[in-house]
Design a protein around this motif. Structure first.
Motif, PDB file in Angstrom:
ATOM      1  N   ARG A   1       0.819  -1.210   0.000  1.00  0.00           N
ATOM      2  CA  ARG A   1       0.000   0.000   0.000  1.00  0.00           C
ATOM      3  C   ARG A   1       0.849   1.255   0.000  1.00  0.00           C
ATOM      4  NH1 ARG A   1      -3.328  -0.633  -2.282  1.00  0.00           N
ATOM      5  NH2 ARG A   1      -4.857   0.792  -1.416  1.00  0.00           N
TER       6      ARG A   1
ATOM      7  N   HIS B   1       3.210  -9.301  -5.108  1.00  0.00           N
ATOM      8  CA  HIS B   1       2.022  -8.973  -4.324  1.00  0.00           C
ATOM      9  C   HIS B   1       0.708  -9.405  -4.967  1.00  0.00           C
ATOM     10  CE1 HIS B   1       3.517  -6.468  -0.942  1.00  0.00           C
ATOM     11  NE2 HIS B   1       4.569  -6.356  -1.731  1.00  0.00           N
ATOM     12  N   LEU B   2       0.658  -9.445  -6.285  1.00  0.00           N
ATOM     13  CA  LEU B   2      -0.620  -9.718  -6.948  1.00  0.00           C
ATOM     14  C   LEU B   2      -0.536 -11.014  -7.733  1.00  0.00           C
ATOM     15  CD1 LEU B   2      -1.232  -6.180  -8.467  1.00  0.00           C
ATOM     16  CD2 LEU B   2      -1.995  -7.009  -6.256  1.00  0.00           C
ATOM     17  N   ARG B   3      -1.690 -11.624  -7.919  1.00  0.00           N
ATOM     18  CA  ARG B   3      -1.723 -12.792  -8.802  1.00  0.00           C
ATOM     19  C   ARG B   3      -2.259 -12.326 -10.140  1.00  0.00           C
ATOM     20  NH1 ARG B   3      -5.057 -17.156  -5.558  1.00  0.00           N
ATOM     21  NH2 ARG B   3      -6.127 -15.265  -4.931  1.00  0.00           N
ATOM     22  N   LEU B   4      -1.361 -11.990 -11.037  1.00  0.00           N
ATOM     23  CA  LEU B   4      -1.796 -11.425 -12.314  1.00  0.00           C
ATOM     24  C   LEU B   4      -1.609 -12.435 -13.429  1.00  0.00           C
ATOM     25  CD1 LEU B   4      -0.220  -7.857 -12.259  1.00  0.00           C
ATOM     26  CD2 LEU B   4      -2.552  -8.480 -11.757  1.00  0.00           C
TER      27      LEU B   4
ATOM     28  N   LEU C   1       1.798  -0.912  -7.573  1.00  0.00           N
ATOM     29  CA  LEU C   1       0.707  -1.583  -6.856  1.00  0.00           C
ATOM     30  C   LEU C   1      -0.434  -0.634  -6.526  1.00  0.00           C
ATOM     31  CD1 LEU C   1       2.947  -3.673  -4.479  1.00  0.00           C
ATOM     32  CD2 LEU C   1       1.687  -4.498  -6.443  1.00  0.00           C
ATOM     33  N   ASP C   2      -0.483   0.525  -7.204  1.00  0.00           N
ATOM     34  CA  ASP C   2      -1.489   1.535  -6.898  1.00  0.00           C
ATOM     35  C   ASP C   2      -1.528   1.851  -5.412  1.00  0.00           C
ATOM     36  OD1 ASP C   2      -2.438   2.037  -9.448  1.00  0.00           O
ATOM     37  OD2 ASP C   2      -3.610   0.201  -9.422  1.00  0.00           O
TER      38      ASP C   2
ATOM     39  N   ARG D   1     -12.889 -18.386  -5.673  1.00  0.00           N
ATOM     40  CA  ARG D   1     -11.702 -19.102  -5.220  1.00  0.00           C
ATOM     41  C   ARG D   1     -11.785 -19.439  -3.741  1.00  0.00           C
ATOM     42  NH1 ARG D   1      -6.620 -16.609  -8.499  1.00  0.00           N
ATOM     43  NH2 ARG D   1      -7.749 -16.441 -10.430  1.00  0.00           N
ATOM     44  N   ASP D   2     -12.177 -18.452  -2.952  1.00  0.00           N
ATOM     45  CA  ASP D   2     -12.214 -18.694  -1.517  1.00  0.00           C
ATOM     46  C   ASP D   2     -13.666 -18.660  -1.058  1.00  0.00           C
ATOM     47  OD1 ASP D   2      -9.864 -16.305  -1.973  1.00  0.00           O
ATOM     48  OD2 ASP D   2      -9.264 -18.353  -1.451  1.00  0.00           O
TER      49      ASP D   2
ATOM     50  N   ALA E   1      -6.056  -3.016  -5.970  1.00  0.00           N
ATOM     51  CA  ALA E   1      -5.118  -4.010  -6.508  1.00  0.00           C
ATOM     52  C   ALA E   1      -5.065  -5.305  -5.682  1.00  0.00           C
ATOM     53  CB  ALA E   1      -3.730  -3.392  -6.634  1.00  0.00           C
ATOM     54  N   PRO E   2      -5.081  -5.227  -4.332  1.00  0.00           N
ATOM     55  CA  PRO E   2      -5.006  -6.497  -3.576  1.00  0.00           C
ATOM     56  C   PRO E   2      -6.190  -7.432  -3.834  1.00  0.00           C
ATOM     57  CG  PRO E   2      -4.490  -4.643  -2.161  1.00  0.00           C
ATOM     58  CD  PRO E   2      -4.966  -4.072  -3.446  1.00  0.00           C
TER      59      PRO E   2
ATOM     60  N   PHE F   1      -7.401  -8.077  -6.703  1.00  0.00           N
ATOM     61  CA  PHE F   1      -7.370  -8.331  -8.140  1.00  0.00           C
ATOM     62  C   PHE F   1      -7.992  -9.680  -8.506  1.00  0.00           C
ATOM     63  CE2 PHE F   1      -5.536  -9.730 -12.096  1.00  0.00           C
ATOM     64  CZ  PHE F   1      -5.525  -8.596 -12.870  1.00  0.00           C
ATOM     65  N   ALA F   2      -7.546 -10.722  -7.806  1.00  0.00           N
ATOM     66  CA  ALA F   2      -7.988 -12.068  -8.162  1.00  0.00           C
ATOM     67  C   ALA F   2      -9.502 -12.217  -7.993  1.00  0.00           C
ATOM     68  CB  ALA F   2      -7.249 -13.100  -7.312  1.00  0.00           C
TER      69      ALA F   2
ATOM     70  N   GLU G   1     -11.312 -10.226 -10.710  1.00  0.00           N
ATOM     71  CA  GLU G   1     -11.135 -10.920 -11.985  1.00  0.00           C
ATOM     72  C   GLU G   1     -12.100 -12.104 -12.077  1.00  0.00           C
ATOM     73  OE1 GLU G   1      -7.513 -13.030 -12.464  1.00  0.00           O
ATOM     74  OE2 GLU G   1      -7.473 -12.729 -14.631  1.00  0.00           O
TER      75      GLU G   1
END
Lengths: 255, 391
Positions: free
Chosen positions: A82, A109-112, A158-159, B11-12, B42-43, B45-46, B49
């Motif tokens: 963050r 940090h991300l799953r892209l 990571l914005d 997923r979860d 961003a955290p 994201f998954a 998506e």
């Protein structure tokens, strides 16, 4: 108003030399906060303490009310996602291209998906005003201004909610520095970033900062720009109302 | 009634209750109304998506998106853009019922251009590429050779000049390098010399016992250590210790532009960086070799005494008999040559570092490999030379 970042009673010592004695600092959501101080006043040390790169001798650092030293490893890791940082010398990873530099925090940090990784990295690179073919270059092939911009792109990977900048305009020519200021203002407005900026550049302070914190005698005096200019402390007067500061103030009122 | 499609992060699914949901979609005939909810960060994201991927776009003509109070950062705005592009790819109209998120505008503005094509496919079997590759390697090899020869030439000229003008020699710098590559290497050099001479004596004793010639172990150790092993082992240890240090130090200075700074001040990096290292090592390595020789002889003597019950007096007598007038000098004369090779390889590779930390690592490795190779090659040439000279 809620403080995004709060430093209380910070003490930092190096041997017998005390850099910070009982330093307080609050940064509120959505502002651009400038940190000013003489050489050796401990600006970079303060930044390192905020980042958790240095354990202070006393005092606390809180992000959104959460104390840094009380965090678990997982919380700390999440927090690093963050907070975006740029370093004075850029500190780009010399063995990686600009794109890979930006992608590294994303990978951690991300799953892209692969396409997301490519496009988002390119997005950040173009966001800071670098061209798409710069993305494939190595840091050694970049000019000083481009290194600063690439560092910012990595900080924005990571914005982050909070952006910490260490001397972002040092070493840039006035035009480059002004362009960097405009970029910062643009990002601040478009992305609602909170920015903490260590700087010596008076132009930059007058152009971008909402509030300024001056480190004098190991403490911080923070106020709005107008408030700081009226502060009677001799060092602050000399800094802002000296030859260069007065000139700028005149310019600001003229426009 | 139209069915309400509610999407969850699939997923979860166990803890979806606690998680914020990001999309609320309602389907009406050929139109999909998508309401964005909460914080798009961003955290998450998954999750986002997955929620977007789960929206069923089959048979739709129109997608209408409502931003509402949702706040999107750049990463999630890219996801939304990706979703809209997917819909547009299926010939659908996409539109916002209210203002588009400002971050989406930023994303669209930045990514309007074509993506640069990064994945250049290399056809490994293409003969054209193979020829090009051979050509490139040849040219690079030639350039490297010229650069290396230039470096050695420059170093030799400077060395000749400095030695003829001793006042210009940087004594403090040279002593520092004697200390760092010589004195601090004493423990490891001594230990290795001891162990290797013990091994040599032990193996020799086992073989020579078969011929009843155990007493010749002392000759074996003396000639082996003094002529070859002492100097060769010391040189290899020093190449690993100091050769790598030279490359790393000078390479870091190159990366930090310190070498450029020296030149800008009008100082010669050869005089300041390269020569003190060469001279320091040329003085330190012979001294280390003498030490290795002495410790090696002691090690052999101890083994003979303990394992073969040879009295130390007898051992000393045999050692003295084995040493010809040249045995010691044949070993020690190689030391300065090896030292020069190690220092040159270390400094040369350090000077070649220009761009990155990875290059620094690669050249440091290369410096050690080159130094050890050069030392062994030089040793072989010395062997031929001494054979011809009948020493």
């Amino acid at each position: 108003m809620e403080a995004l970042l709060e430093v209380r009673g910070l003490v930092n010592r190096f041997g017998r030399q005390t850099v910070h004695r009982d330093l307080d600092m609050s940064v509120y959501r959505g502002e651009v906060f400038g940190i000013v101080g003489g050489s050796g006043a401990g600006k970079t040390v303060l930044l390192r303490t905020i980042l958790g790169l240095r354990n202070p001798d006393a005092g606390t650092v809180r992000f959104l009310g959460q104390e840094l030293s009380g965090m678990s490893a997982a919380q700390r890791f999440a927090l690093k996602g963050r907070v975006g940082v740029t370093f004075q010398q850029g500190a780009l990873f010399s063995a990686l291209t600009v794109r890979e530099n930006v992608q590294l925090p994303m990978l951690e940090h991300l799953r892209l998906p692969a396409r997301g990784l490519e496009e988002l990295a390119l997005l950040k690179v173009q966001l800071v005003g670098l061209s798409a073919d710069t993305a494939g270059k190595y840091p050694a092939e970049l000019s000083g201004g481009m290194v600063k911009r690439a560092g910012l792109a990595r900080a924005l990977a990571l914005d982050p909610a909070l952006l910490l900048l260490d001397e972002p305009t040092s070493g840039l020519d006035p035009i480059g520095a002004a362009a960097f200021d405009e970029l910062l203002i643009y990002l601040h407005q478009e992305l609602k970033l909170t920015v903490v900026m260590v700087t010596h550049d008076l132009d930059s302070i007058f152009r971008t900062c909402n509030r300024v914190g001056v480190i004098v005698d190991g403490r911080m005096i923070s106020d709005t720009l107008e408030g700081i200019m009226r502060n009677p402390h001799p060092w602050i007067r000399a800094y802002f109302c000296g030859e260069r500061g007065r000139h700028l103030r005149g310019l600001k009122h003229a426009t | 009634m139209t069915p309400t499609i509610r999407q969850h992060a699939d997923r979860d699914s166990a803890d979806t209750v606690a998680r914020p949901r990001h999309v609320n979609a309602q389907r009406a005939a050929e139109q999909l109304d998508v309401q964005l909810l909460g914080e798009w960060r961003a955290p998450h994201f998954a999750e986002i998506e997955a929620e977007l991927a789960a929206l069923d776009l089959a048979g739709l003509r129109r997608v209408r998106i409502t931003t509402g109070e949702a706040r999107l950062d750049l990463t999630s705005a890219w996801l939304l853009r990706d979703f809209m592009q997917r819909a547009q790819g299926l010939d659908m109209e996409t539109a916002f019922t209210d203002a588009a998120p400002p971050t989406l505008t930023v994303v669209s503005r930045c990514l309007t251009g074509e993506m640069p094509d990064e994945t250049r496919h290399v056809e490994w079997l293409d003969p054209g590429n193979a020829v090009e590759d051979i050509g490139r390697r040849t040219v690079r090899g030639l350039r490297d050779t010229v650069a290396a020869v230039t470096f050695v030439g420059h170093a030799t000229l400077r060395l000749a000049y400095e030695v003829s003008h001793p006042a210009r020699l940087r004594a403090p710098s040279i002593t520092r390098h004697i200390y760092e590559s010589g004195i601090t290497a004493i423990p490891i050099v001594a230990l290795i010399a001891f162990l290797v001479s013990v091994i040599l004596a032990y193996l020799g004793a086992q073989e020579l016992q078969q011929f009843g010639a155990v007493t010749f172990v002392a000759d074996l150790v003396t000639i082996g250590v003094l002529r070859e092993l002492g100097v060769l082992l010391t040189a290899i240890i020093v190449a690993g210790r100091s050769g790598s240090a030279f490359t790393a130090e000078i390479g870091f200075m190159q990366l930090n532009e310190e070498v450029d700074a020296l030149q800008a001040i009008g100082l010669d990096p050869f005089e300041l960086l390269v020569l003190p290292r060469i001279l320091g090592l040329m003085l330190a390595l012979p001294l280390l070799t003498v030490l290795a020789d002495v410790i090696g002889l002691i090690g052999g003597g101890l083994l003979c005494h303990v394992l073969l019950q040879m009295p130390l007096i007898e051992y000393l007598g045999r050692v003295r008999g084995a040493i010809a007038s040249t045995t010691f000098w044949v070993g020690i004369i190689k030391a300065p040559v090896f030292a020069a090779l190690i220092a040159l390889s270390g400094c040369y590779n350090g000077m070649r570092v220009h761009t990155s930390s990875r290059e620094l690592g690669r050249l440091t490795t290369l410096a050690v490999v080159q130094a050890i190779f050069a030392v062994i090659l030089a040793d072989a040439l010395f062997a031929v030379l001494f054979l011809r000279l009948n020493i």
